[in-house]
Design a protein around this motif. Structure first.
Motif, PDB file in Angstrom:
ATOM      1  N   ALA A 193       0.823  -1.215   0.000  1.00  0.00           N
ATOM      2  CA  ALA A 193       0.000   0.000   0.000  1.00  0.00           C
ATOM      3  C   ALA A 193       0.858   1.266   0.000  1.00  0.00           C
ATOM      4  O   ALA A 193       0.447   2.300  -0.522  1.00  0.00           O
ATOM      5  CB  ALA A 193      -0.915  -0.013   1.216  1.00  0.00           C
ATOM      6  N   PHE A 194       2.067   1.176   0.612  1.00  0.00           N
ATOM      7  CA  PHE A 194       2.890   2.373   0.741  1.00  0.00           C
ATOM      8  C   PHE A 194       3.830   2.612  -0.451  1.00  0.00           C
ATOM      9  O   PHE A 194       4.651   3.531  -0.417  1.00  0.00           O
ATOM     10  CB  PHE A 194       3.685   2.337   2.051  1.00  0.00           C
ATOM     11  CG  PHE A 194       4.634   1.165   2.206  1.00  0.00           C
ATOM     12  CD1 PHE A 194       5.900   1.182   1.636  1.00  0.00           C
ATOM     13  CD2 PHE A 194       4.258   0.043   2.941  1.00  0.00           C
ATOM     14  CE1 PHE A 194       6.786   0.116   1.796  1.00  0.00           C
ATOM     15  CE2 PHE A 194       5.136  -1.035   3.097  1.00  0.00           C
ATOM     16  CZ  PHE A 194       6.399  -0.991   2.522  1.00  0.00           C
ATOM     17  N   PHE A 195       3.707   1.786  -1.516  1.00  0.00           N
ATOM     18  CA  PHE A 195       4.645   1.888  -2.641  1.00  0.00           C
ATOM     19  C   PHE A 195       4.678   3.297  -3.257  1.00  0.00           C
ATOM     20  O   PHE A 195       5.747   3.867  -3.483  1.00  0.00           O
ATOM     21  CB  PHE A 195       4.301   0.843  -3.716  1.00  0.00           C
ATOM     22  CG  PHE A 195       5.243   0.856  -4.900  1.00  0.00           C
ATOM     23  CD1 PHE A 195       6.563   0.421  -4.759  1.00  0.00           C
ATOM     24  CD2 PHE A 195       4.812   1.308  -6.138  1.00  0.00           C
ATOM     25  CE1 PHE A 195       7.432   0.432  -5.846  1.00  0.00           C
ATOM     26  CE2 PHE A 195       5.680   1.322  -7.231  1.00  0.00           C
ATOM     27  CZ  PHE A 195       6.976   0.881  -7.080  1.00  0.00           C
ATOM     28  N   GLY A 196       3.493   3.865  -3.497  1.00  0.00           N
ATOM     29  CA  GLY A 196       3.417   5.200  -4.105  1.00  0.00           C
ATOM     30  C   GLY A 196       4.101   6.248  -3.241  1.00  0.00           C
ATOM     31  O   GLY A 196       4.892   7.058  -3.732  1.00  0.00           O
ATOM     32  N   GLU A 197       3.822   6.190  -1.946  1.00  0.00           N
ATOM     33  CA  GLU A 197       4.439   7.127  -0.991  1.00  0.00           C
ATOM     34  C   GLU A 197       5.952   6.980  -0.955  1.00  0.00           C
ATOM     35  O   GLU A 197       6.679   7.958  -0.834  1.00  0.00           O
ATOM     36  CB  GLU A 197       3.942   6.831   0.432  1.00  0.00           C
ATOM     37  CG  GLU A 197       2.669   7.544   0.823  1.00  0.00           C
ATOM     38  CD  GLU A 197       2.153   7.001   2.159  1.00  0.00           C
ATOM     39  OE1 GLU A 197       2.943   6.925   3.115  1.00  0.00           O
ATOM     40  OE2 GLU A 197       0.971   6.621   2.198  1.00  0.00           O
ATOM     41  N   LEU A 198       6.394   5.724  -1.058  1.00  0.00           N
ATOM     42  CA  LEU A 198       7.820   5.427  -1.008  1.00  0.00           C
ATOM     43  C   LEU A 198       8.529   6.038  -2.217  1.00  0.00           C
ATOM     44  O   LEU A 198       9.582   6.677  -2.087  1.00  0.00           O
ATOM     45  CB  LEU A 198       7.980   3.903  -0.987  1.00  0.00           C
ATOM     46  CG  LEU A 198       9.321   3.298  -0.631  1.00  0.00           C
ATOM     47  CD1 LEU A 198       9.848   3.860   0.678  1.00  0.00           C
ATOM     48  CD2 LEU A 198       9.188   1.771  -0.533  1.00  0.00           C
ATOM     49  N   VAL A 199       7.926   5.865  -3.376  1.00  0.00           N
ATOM     50  CA  VAL A 199       8.502   6.431  -4.607  1.00  0.00           C
ATOM     51  C   VAL A 199       8.470   7.968  -4.538  1.00  0.00           C
ATOM     52  O   VAL A 199       9.459   8.633  -4.882  1.00  0.00           O
ATOM     53  CB  VAL A 199       7.761   5.896  -5.863  1.00  0.00           C
ATOM     54  CG1 VAL A 199       8.187   6.635  -7.125  1.00  0.00           C
ATOM     55  CG2 VAL A 199       8.001   4.394  -6.011  1.00  0.00           C
ATOM     56  N   ASP A 200       7.371   8.531  -4.039  1.00  0.00           N
ATOM     57  CA  ASP A 200       7.286   9.998  -3.881  1.00  0.00           C
ATOM     58  C   ASP A 200       8.385  10.494  -2.949  1.00  0.00           C
ATOM     59  O   ASP A 200       9.042  11.494  -3.221  1.00  0.00           O
ATOM     60  CB  ASP A 200       5.935  10.416  -3.275  1.00  0.00           C
ATOM     61  CG  ASP A 200       4.795  10.281  -4.275  1.00  0.00           C
ATOM     62  OD1 ASP A 200       5.062  10.130  -5.486  1.00  0.00           O
ATOM     63  OD2 ASP A 200       3.620  10.313  -3.830  1.00  0.00           O
ATOM     64  N   PHE A 201       8.579   9.780  -1.855  1.00  0.00           N
ATOM     65  CA  PHE A 201       9.565  10.192  -0.850  1.00  0.00           C
ATOM     66  C   PHE A 201      10.981  10.167  -1.410  1.00  0.00           C
ATOM     67  O   PHE A 201      11.723  11.147  -1.318  1.00  0.00           O
ATOM     68  CB  PHE A 201       9.439   9.275   0.379  1.00  0.00           C
ATOM     69  CG  PHE A 201      10.547   9.414   1.392  1.00  0.00           C
ATOM     70  CD1 PHE A 201      10.959  10.661   1.845  1.00  0.00           C
ATOM     71  CD2 PHE A 201      11.175   8.278   1.900  1.00  0.00           C
ATOM     72  CE1 PHE A 201      11.984  10.784   2.784  1.00  0.00           C
ATOM     73  CE2 PHE A 201      12.203   8.394   2.838  1.00  0.00           C
ATOM     74  CZ  PHE A 201      12.606   9.644   3.271  1.00  0.00           C
ATOM     75  N   ILE A 202      11.332   9.081  -2.067  1.00  0.00           N
ATOM     76  CA  ILE A 202      12.734   8.924  -2.499  1.00  0.00           C
ATOM     77  C   ILE A 202      13.065   9.846  -3.683  1.00  0.00           C
ATOM     78  O   ILE A 202      14.225  10.151  -3.936  1.00  0.00           O
ATOM     79  CB  ILE A 202      13.041   7.420  -2.794  1.00  0.00           C
ATOM     80  CG1 ILE A 202      14.491   7.089  -2.466  1.00  0.00           C
ATOM     81  CG2 ILE A 202      12.680   6.990  -4.177  1.00  0.00           C
ATOM     82  CD1 ILE A 202      14.811   7.061  -1.000  1.00  0.00           C
ATOM     83  N   THR A 203      12.006  10.304  -4.385  1.00  0.00           N
ATOM     84  CA  THR A 203      12.233  11.234  -5.500  1.00  0.00           C
ATOM     85  C   THR A 203      11.960  12.692  -5.077  1.00  0.00           C
ATOM     86  O   THR A 203      11.986  13.594  -5.914  1.00  0.00           O
ATOM     87  CB  THR A 203      11.325  10.896  -6.711  1.00  0.00           C
ATOM     88  OG1 THR A 203       9.954  10.921  -6.289  1.00  0.00           O
ATOM     89  CG2 THR A 203      11.648   9.527  -7.292  1.00  0.00           C
ATOM     90  N   SER A 204      11.712  12.924  -3.784  1.00  0.00           N
ATOM     91  CA  SER A 204      11.287  14.265  -3.348  1.00  0.00           C
ATOM     92  C   SER A 204      12.431  15.273  -3.268  1.00  0.00           C
ATOM     93  O   SER A 204      12.191  16.471  -3.138  1.00  0.00           O
ATOM     94  CB  SER A 204      10.593  14.172  -1.972  1.00  0.00           C
ATOM     95  OG  SER A 204      11.524  13.748  -0.995  1.00  0.00           O
ATOM     96  N   GLY A 205      13.659  14.802  -3.329  1.00  0.00           N
ATOM     97  CA  GLY A 205      14.813  15.699  -3.256  1.00  0.00           C
ATOM     98  C   GLY A 205      16.060  14.876  -3.459  1.00  0.00           C
ATOM     99  O   GLY A 205      15.983  13.652  -3.581  1.00  0.00           O
TER     100      GLY A 205
END
Ligand code: RTP
Ligand code: MG
Length: 147
Positions: free
Chosen positions: A56-68
């Motif tokens: 479930a957290f895959f999208g958040e994980l990708v957003d986080f690691i690409t956030s900066g």
């Protein structure tokens, strides 16, 4: 002799912890063979976290690691994969012991400062995702004979 892919995640870069984290692996006696500050692309992030694709957290994980920017590194040494994960501490902040990177600096679980490969197979695939072979330098380090 093993190699592993370690990465200071965007929270670690933003908090100014690159030096602190690098210093710990240097002092342990591991050898840095490649490093760079980089902006991870969504493609690289999805490949990197492929094992979590169904979570479930895959999208958040990708957003986080690409956030900066992240600071990607390749470290070398005997048993560096398992030993560096020991130095990182557990994923969940409630389980990460003081003395570990996460135990000392992370207070909220998904933002746990650092990634480390969990097996020789993941190390190879993760290193290939972020580094070209010519970006990795093999060199003799005199101190290795004392470790
Ligand atoms: P990493 O892959 O980043 O080195 O961390 P790990 O092996 O300790 O943990 P892993 O199970 O592979 O999970 C990868 C990362 O996903 C985030 N996560 N979020 N929201 C959640 O429930 C959750 N669970 C894990 C964490 O940032 C974890 O490091
Ligand atoms: Mg993992």
């Amino acid at each position: 002799m093993q190699r592993t892919y370690l990465m200071v995640k965007p929270d670690g870069v933003q908090r100014g912890l690159i030096g602190e984290i690098v210093a710990r692996f240097e002092r342990k006696g591991f050898q840095l063979v490649g490093a760079k500050l980089m902006q991870v692309t969504r493609e690289q992030a999805e490949f990197h976290y492929e094992e979590h694709k169904e979570k479930a957290f895959f999208g958040e994980l990708v957003d986080f690691i690409t956030s900066g920017p992240v600071f990607g590194m390749v470290w070398q040494g005997d048993d560096v994969i398992a030993l560096s994960r020991l130095m990182m501490g557990k994923t969940n902040v409630m389980d990460s012991q003081p003395g570990t990177i996460r135990g000392d600096f992370a207070a909220h679980t998904p933002k746990n400062l650092i990634h480390g490969s969990d097996s020789p197979e993941s190390a190879e695939r993760e290193i290939g995702n972020f580094f070209k072979p010519e970006e990795l330098l093999g060199y003799d380090k005199a101190i290795n004979r004392w470790i």
